[in-house]
Design a protein around this motif. Structure first.
Motif, PDB file in Angstrom:
ATOM      1  N   UNK A 407       0.818  -1.207   0.000  1.00  0.00           N
ATOM      2  CA  UNK A 407       0.000   0.000   0.000  1.00  0.00           C
ATOM      3  C   UNK A 407       0.856   1.263   0.000  1.00  0.00           C
ATOM      4  N   UNK A 408       1.718   1.403   0.990  1.00  0.00           N
ATOM      5  CA  UNK A 408       2.533   2.611   1.079  1.00  0.00           C
ATOM      6  C   UNK A 408       3.536   2.716  -0.063  1.00  0.00           C
ATOM      7  N   UNK A 409       4.195   1.654  -0.488  1.00  0.00           N
ATOM      8  CA  UNK A 409       5.004   1.771  -1.708  1.00  0.00           C
ATOM      9  C   UNK A 409       4.197   2.227  -2.911  1.00  0.00           C
ATOM     10  N   UNK A 410       2.949   1.778  -3.018  1.00  0.00           N
ATOM     11  CA  UNK A 410       2.117   2.203  -4.132  1.00  0.00           C
ATOM     12  C   UNK A 410       1.795   3.688  -4.068  1.00  0.00           C
ATOM     13  N   UNK A 411       1.516   4.198  -2.872  1.00  0.00           N
ATOM     14  CA  UNK A 411       1.252   5.630  -2.733  1.00  0.00           C
ATOM     15  C   UNK A 411       2.506   6.453  -3.035  1.00  0.00           C
ATOM     16  N   UNK A 412       3.645   5.976  -2.595  1.00  0.00           N
ATOM     17  CA  UNK A 412       4.901   6.670  -2.900  1.00  0.00           C
ATOM     18  C   UNK A 412       5.161   6.699  -4.395  1.00  0.00           C
ATOM     19  N   UNK A 413       4.900   5.581  -5.038  1.00  0.00           N
ATOM     20  CA  UNK A 413       5.085   5.509  -6.489  1.00  0.00           C
ATOM     21  C   UNK A 413       4.142   6.467  -7.199  1.00  0.00           C
ATOM     22  N   UNK A 414       2.923   6.592  -6.689  1.00  0.00           N
ATOM     23  CA  UNK A 414       1.966   7.524  -7.284  1.00  0.00           C
ATOM     24  C   UNK A 414       2.462   8.963  -7.153  1.00  0.00           C
ATOM     25  N   UNK A 415       3.039   9.318  -6.012  1.00  0.00           N
ATOM     26  CA  UNK A 415       3.592  10.666  -5.843  1.00  0.00           C
ATOM     27  C   UNK A 415       4.755  10.915  -6.799  1.00  0.00           C
ATOM     28  N   UNK A 416       5.560   9.896  -7.039  1.00  0.00           N
ATOM     29  CA  UNK A 416       6.662  10.043  -7.982  1.00  0.00           C
ATOM     30  C   UNK A 416       6.137  10.284  -9.399  1.00  0.00           C
ATOM     31  N   UNK A 417       5.057   9.606  -9.758  1.00  0.00           N
ATOM     32  CA  UNK A 417       4.450   9.821 -11.076  1.00  0.00           C
ATOM     33  C   UNK A 417       3.917  11.254 -11.183  1.00  0.00           C
ATOM     34  N   UNK A 418       3.357  11.763 -10.091  1.00  0.00           N
ATOM     35  CA  UNK A 418       2.861  13.142 -10.096  1.00  0.00           C
ATOM     36  C   UNK A 418       3.998  14.119 -10.359  1.00  0.00           C
ATOM     37  N   UNK A 419       5.150  13.898  -9.742  1.00  0.00           N
ATOM     38  CA  UNK A 419       6.309  14.761  -9.995  1.00  0.00           C
ATOM     39  C   UNK A 419       6.725  14.706 -11.465  1.00  0.00           C
TER      40      UNK A 419
END
Length: 597
Positions: A407-419
């Motif tokens: 879950x948390x790795x997925x949210x972190x990955x989503x933030x990286x995509x936003x950047x």
């Protein structure tokens, strides 16, 4: 020592957060410390200078972001797993080395951080202990040590020829050919310069997901930083060395693309993509070395492209991990969509960060002495699009194996995509959003035709998939190596036969003398020839020792010196006896020798 499994409570249970907390100070420093700040530590080693120029700030920013994303992935995905403490320790060591070499302005700081990062990354590569990981780790370690030794020799020569451990571009104009060659060689290993790239396609699939993201996203970029910092970029023209680096970049750029297209592992495809992109950066840096007037815009463009590639490639590797480990059903289509966005950004599609980064390189390519360089990059863009299409195809056919903690790795990955999505709108201009879209469209058009053919005939491309395994040159060189070994054996066969005969003769002689031991070894010593010979030898040695101590020639010459006069001692005593000899009681003194004439 950290435990192999994370504890549930107490201080030991908080160790899993260290990979998350480690890069936070570096991120804050990149955002808040003014450019031009410097901290001198003369008491540390040979004198350490920590500073933040414009290039170092860009590197520190994207490196800290990538380490933070990988740290969040590590903290949650590895929590409670076997050897998690060991992985965290090596993770933190590699991160410390990477961040140190960025802010360290002096020669020693760069090398120390480079060595710490490289050696700690070896432990990350072999983390799972599988045969493939150990083989990849062996190749990585050999290549890393070769690169570090070359870099160390280069930096020592830089210090010797410039007279300082904190050289400026003006100081670096004094460099001779040897330190420049060693710099290109030592950092070329880390950059994946062909044929020094062998470790990359082996280490990436063997290493865990966060380690692969860091190897490809952050660690290989330090080679470009080292060249920018310790080569006279913009200070003097280096047409020969710049041309050599640019030629190596062109070779690396085009060599990796076709090999990546025939791979079946998404991580290996991304590894060859990284090699190709580093070739593009080496081409641009070589052109800047050839034309110093391009340095102001060239250094900024190269740094921007390095940042874009680091964020995108790190996101792709983390996405592959989520694709393999996250729960199926509704989550997997979202992950695949995110991977498609990142692949388009890496290829340089319109409205992506890749388009802005490639547009920044245009002044270098158009102002270079090689007019065909821009055309070569266009052709490479078509190949990169095909490679990313192949990557998406492989990821779409990857089966997920659900694991907890995604879950948390997925949210972190989503933030990286936003950047990555915000990158073109924050750092680019509207004119750069659609830069170079034609080769990208052409590449994906070809990929679409190939995909249609593969859909109708699945066995059409099967013979070429896996035709060249990871580690390409090592595999291709094996038949040649076997031929060389066979030829060497045939050429040296006479020498081997002679050596065998000598060994056999020596063995027979040894067995003849020592093989038959008597039951009573002392019995032979009691026989008269042996005992008598030993006895006579001892007596002879004693006689020689006595004769050597008595010096009988003194009885012949007496106390007379060589010129016929008495010695000083005899003149003082009035005696002709030698010095140290007293006259016996009751004896008469010997008459003195009459004087001549």
């Amino acid at each position: 020592m950290a435990s192999e499994h994370d504890g549930a409570n107490g201080a030991g249970g908080l160790r899993w957060t260290l990979p998350v907390l480690g890069p936070v100070p570096a991120l804050l420093a990149a955002l808040m410390v003014p450019v031009g700040s410097q901290l001198d530590l003369p008491w540390l080693f040979l004198g350490t200078a920590l500073g933040l120029d414009t290039t170092a700030r860009v590197y520190l920013l994207f490196t800290a972001i990538l380490w933070l994303a990988a740290g969040l992935y590590t903290a949650f995905a590895f929590r409670g797993t076997a050897h998690a403490g060991r992985f965290r320790t090596l993770f933190l060591l590699a991160m410390a080395g990477n961040l140190w070499l960025i802010v360290g302005q002096d020669l020693f700081s760069f090398y120390a951080g480079f060595a710490i990062m490289g050696l700690a990354a070896y432990g990350l590569v072999i983390h799972d202990g599988s045969p493939a990981a150990l083989r990849a780790g062996k190749v990585y370690l050999v290549m890393a040590l070769f690169g570090e030794v070359s870099l160390f020799a280069a930096l020592v020569l830089v210090a010797q020829q410039t007279g300082t451990t904190l050289p400026t571009p003006a100081d670096l104009t004094q460099l001779g050919g040897l330190p420049i060659a060693l710099l290109l060689l030592g950092l070329g290993v880390k950059a994946g310069l062909v044929p020094l790239h062998l470790w990359l396609p082996l280490a990436h699939p063997a290493a865990p997901i966060p380690a692969s993201a860091l190897l490809s996203g952050a660690m290989i970029k330090v080679a470009i930083l080292g060249w920018l910092r310790f080569l006279p970029v913009g200070a003097i023209a280096l047409p020969d060395w710049g041309g050599l680096l640019a030629a190596g970049g062109v070779l690396t750029l085009f060599y990796a693309l076709p090999i990546g297209l025939v791979q079946a592992d998404p991580k290996v495809i991304l590894a060859y993509s990284s090699i190709s992109k580093m070739g593009l950066l080496m081409l641009c840096l070589g052109l800047v070395l050839m034309a110093p007037a391009l340095a102001p815009v060239g250094v900024a463009a190269i740094s921007l492209y390095a940042a874009q590639h680091a964020l995108v490639k790190g996101g792709l590797f983390l996405g592959v991990g989520l694709r393999k480990q996250a729960a199926p059903a509704l989550v997997q289509p979202v992950i695949l969509a995110g991977l498609i966005l990142l692949a388009l950004a890496l290829a340089g599609a319109p409205l992506t960060s890749g388009a802005v980064a490639k547009d920044a390189l245009k002044p270098i390519l158009s102002g270079a002495e090689w007019p065909w360089a821009a055309a070569a990059v266009v052709v490479a863009s078509v190949g990169t699009s095909l490679l990313m299409a192949r990557f998406i195809w492989v990821c779409a056919h990857t089966r997920a194996h659900a694991k907890p903690g995604a879950l948390w790795p997925g949210l972190t990955w989503a933030l990286l995509i936003v950047l990555v999505l915000l990158f073109p709108f924050v750092l680019g201009t509207p004119a750069s959003w659609f830069s170079g879209w034609r080769p990208i469209a052409l590449g994906f058009g070809f990929a679409g035709l190939i995909a249609i053919g593969a859909w109708h005939s699945p066995d059409w491309l099967r013979p070429v998939i896996g035709l060249i395994p990871p580690g390409d040159l090592m595999v291709l060189a094996r038949p040649g190596g076997r031929l060389l070994v066979a030829a060497g054996q045939r050429l040296w066969q006479p020498l081997a036969n002679a050596r065998a005969r000598v060994a056999k003769t020596a063995t027979c002689g040894f067995e003849t003398v020592f093989a038959r031991a008597e039951a009573d070894p002392e019995r032979g010593l009691r026989h008269w020839p042996v005992a008598g010979g030993i006895w006579l030898g001892v007596i002879l040695l004693l006689l020689l020792a006595l004769l050597g101590q008595s010096r009988p020639w003194q009885g012949i010459t007496g106390g007379w010196a060589e010129d016929g006069t008495l010695s000083e001692h005899q003149e003082e005593t009035g005696s002709s006896e030698p010095a140290g000899r007293e006259t016996e009681p009751g004896s008469k003194p010997r008459p003195s020798r009459p004087e001549a004439g």
